[in-house]
Design a protein around this motif. Structure first.
Motif, PDB file in Angstrom:
ATOM      1  N   PHE A   1      34.075  29.266  41.905  1.00 44.83           N
ATOM      2  CA  PHE A   1      34.725  30.000  42.860  1.00 44.83           C
ATOM      3  C   PHE A   1      33.836  30.301  43.938  1.00 44.83           C
ATOM      4  CE2 PHE A   1      37.399  31.367  39.494  1.00 44.83           C
ATOM      5  CZ  PHE A   1      37.462  31.188  38.296  1.00 44.83           C
TER       6      PHE A   1
ATOM      7  N   TYR B   1      33.122  33.410  46.561  1.00 39.56           N
ATOM      8  CA  TYR B   1      33.267  34.778  46.437  1.00 39.56           C
ATOM      9  C   TYR B   1      32.493  34.845  48.114  1.00 39.56           C
ATOM     10  CZ  TYR B   1      33.838  35.919  42.156  1.00 39.56           C
ATOM     11  OH  TYR B   1      35.221  36.169  40.687  1.00 39.56           O
TER      12      TYR B   1
ATOM     13  N   LEU C   1      36.805  37.803  46.186  1.00 32.66           N
ATOM     14  CA  LEU C   1      36.865  36.350  45.526  1.00 32.66           C
ATOM     15  C   LEU C   1      38.192  35.902  46.598  1.00 32.66           C
ATOM     16  CD1 LEU C   1      36.682  33.863  43.331  1.00 32.66           C
ATOM     17  CD2 LEU C   1      38.943  34.876  42.928  1.00 32.66           C
TER      18      LEU C   1
ATOM     19  N   GLU D   1      31.563  34.009  31.633  1.00 33.19           N
ATOM     20  CA  GLU D   1      30.023  34.502  32.412  1.00 33.19           C
ATOM     21  C   GLU D   1      30.267  33.220  33.248  1.00 33.19           C
ATOM     22  OE1 GLU D   1      26.972  33.861  30.119  1.00 33.19           O
ATOM     23  OE2 GLU D   1      25.151  34.098  31.430  1.00 33.19           O
TER      24      GLU D   1
ATOM     25  N   PHE E   1      32.880  42.903  32.499  1.00 29.96           N
ATOM     26  CA  PHE E   1      31.175  42.585  32.584  1.00 29.96           C
ATOM     27  C   PHE E   1      30.587  43.235  33.174  1.00 29.96           C
ATOM     28  CE2 PHE E   1      32.769  38.108  31.654  1.00 29.96           C
ATOM     29  CZ  PHE E   1      34.071  37.640  31.273  1.00 29.96           C
TER      30      PHE E   1
ATOM     31  N   LEU F   1      24.046  37.411  34.486  1.00 30.99           N
ATOM     32  CA  LEU F   1      25.295  39.272  33.650  1.00 30.99           C
ATOM     33  C   LEU F   1      24.051  39.676  32.060  1.00 30.99           C
ATOM     34  CD1 LEU F   1      28.246  38.590  32.447  1.00 30.99           C
ATOM     35  CD2 LEU F   1      26.958  37.500  30.488  1.00 30.99           C
TER      36      LEU F   1
ATOM     37  N   LYS G   1      28.414  41.075  28.341  1.00 26.57           N
ATOM     38  CA  LYS G   1      30.554  41.168  28.067  1.00 26.57           C
ATOM     39  C   LYS G   1      31.473  41.738  27.144  1.00 26.57           C
ATOM     40  CE  LYS G   1      29.619  36.300  26.802  1.00 26.57           C
ATOM     41  NZ  LYS G   1      30.117  35.059  27.210  1.00 26.57           N
TER      42      LYS G   1
ATOM     43  N   PHE H   1      34.760  40.655  25.433  1.00 27.84           N
ATOM     44  CA  PHE H   1      35.741  40.054  25.554  1.00 27.84           C
ATOM     45  C   PHE H   1      36.966  40.804  24.325  1.00 27.84           C
ATOM     46  CE2 PHE H   1      34.560  37.435  27.876  1.00 27.84           C
ATOM     47  CZ  PHE H   1      35.354  36.702  28.272  1.00 27.84           C
TER      48      PHE H   1
ATOM     49  N   GLN I   1      38.819  37.051  34.337  1.00 27.85           N
ATOM     50  CA  GLN I   1      38.155  35.381  35.102  1.00 27.85           C
ATOM     51  C   GLN I   1      38.510  35.226  36.309  1.00 27.85           C
ATOM     52  OE1 GLN I   1      36.777  33.010  32.477  1.00 27.85           O
ATOM     53  NE2 GLN I   1      38.125  34.379  30.829  1.00 27.85           N
ATOM     54  N   GLY I   2      36.808  34.260  36.713  1.00 28.56           N
ATOM     55  CA  GLY I   2      37.922  34.424  38.352  1.00 28.56           C
ATOM     56  C   GLY I   2      37.045  36.185  39.153  1.00 28.56           C
ATOM     57  N   PRO I   3      35.927  36.349  38.317  1.00 29.61           N
ATOM     58  CA  PRO I   3      35.971  38.042  38.538  1.00 29.61           C
ATOM     59  C   PRO I   3      36.086  38.888  39.603  1.00 29.61           C
ATOM     60  CG  PRO I   3      34.671  37.162  36.952  1.00 29.61           C
ATOM     61  CD  PRO I   3      35.390  36.521  37.958  1.00 29.61           C
TER      62      PRO I   3
END
Lengths: 115, 109
Positions: free
Chosen positions: A33, A35, A45, A103, B34, B46, B49, B51, B95-97
């Motif tokens: 990704f 950002y 993003l 993560e 997260f 990180l 997290k 889930f 996701q792809g936060p």
């Protein structure tokens, strides 16, 4: 984990020029990704870099302005085109590992200043 | 669309004080939440997290966060902060936060 190297770490550019930022990962990753973190703001993003196909851009970001390449599973580039002072920001490459759900690992970022 | 709100933009504490940073999210699907931290001069990493499962999750360096579905919240806590906890803290969703604006924490020795 993943180690991410970004180049350049910082640059000062003139209005109207373009700059390409490179992101190299020390292992093959599925998710990659890009950002942007503007001064005093959160991370936004820009796009998901897809290996072997066109990147998926978020709302407000377009390919003509931020072309992205991802030729393989360890490397990607982001170009900031026709820059203006509003593009001054930190650009961050991040990756997600298949084996580690969710993560993200981040590079140190590329601090771009446009005059 | 999903969004993340962090209401505390700047927090200043003395060492040994307790910490709670607020995070609220807006999303109708399955949530992956997260907390990331960015120490001065370092890259984002990180903290913890969530889930599924136990809504109280423990992370590194004594941090924990509690997922409260009814409140759409995922607040970060630490019972006793240290000077070395001075950093920027970001809550993120998905996701792809999507990231919150971040909270700058300064801990005075």
């Amino acid at each position: 984990s993943a180690v991410i190297s970004q180049k350049p770490s910082r640059d000062i550019c003139q209005r109207g020029t373009s700059l390409t930022i490179q992101c190299q990962v020390d292992s093959q990753v599925t998710m990659m990704f890009w950002y942007r973190q503007q001064p005093g703001q959160s991370l936004t993003l820009i796009a998901t870099a897809n290996q072997g196909s066109e990147a998926t851009y978020e709302s407000g970001f377009v390919i003509d302005k931020f072309p992205i390449s991802r030729p393989n599973l360890t490397f990607s580039t982001l170009t900031v085109s026709n820059m203006s002072p509003e593009d001054s920001s930190i650009y961050l490459c991040s990756v997600g590992l298949t084996s580690n759900t969710g993560e993200l690992f981040f590079g140190e970022g590329s601090r771009l200043t446009v005059l | 669309a999903q969004s993340v709100s962090q209401h505390n933009h700047h927090v200043i504490l003395s060492e040994a004080a307790s910490l709670e940073l607020g995070c609220n999210y807006s999303y109708g699907g399955t949530v992956n939440l997260f907390w990331y931290v960015q120490y001065p001069g370092q890259h984002l990493q990180l903290l913890l997290k969530y889930f599924s499962g136990d809504p109280l999750v423990k992370g590194i360096k004594g941090f924990e966060a509690e997922f409260i579905k009814s409140k759409f919240s995922f607040n970060l806590r630490k019972p006793s902060v240290q000077w070395s906890d001075t950093a920027e803290y970001f809550c993120a969703l998905g996701q792809g936060p999507t990231f919150g604006r971040g909270t700058s924490l300064i801990v005075h020795p």
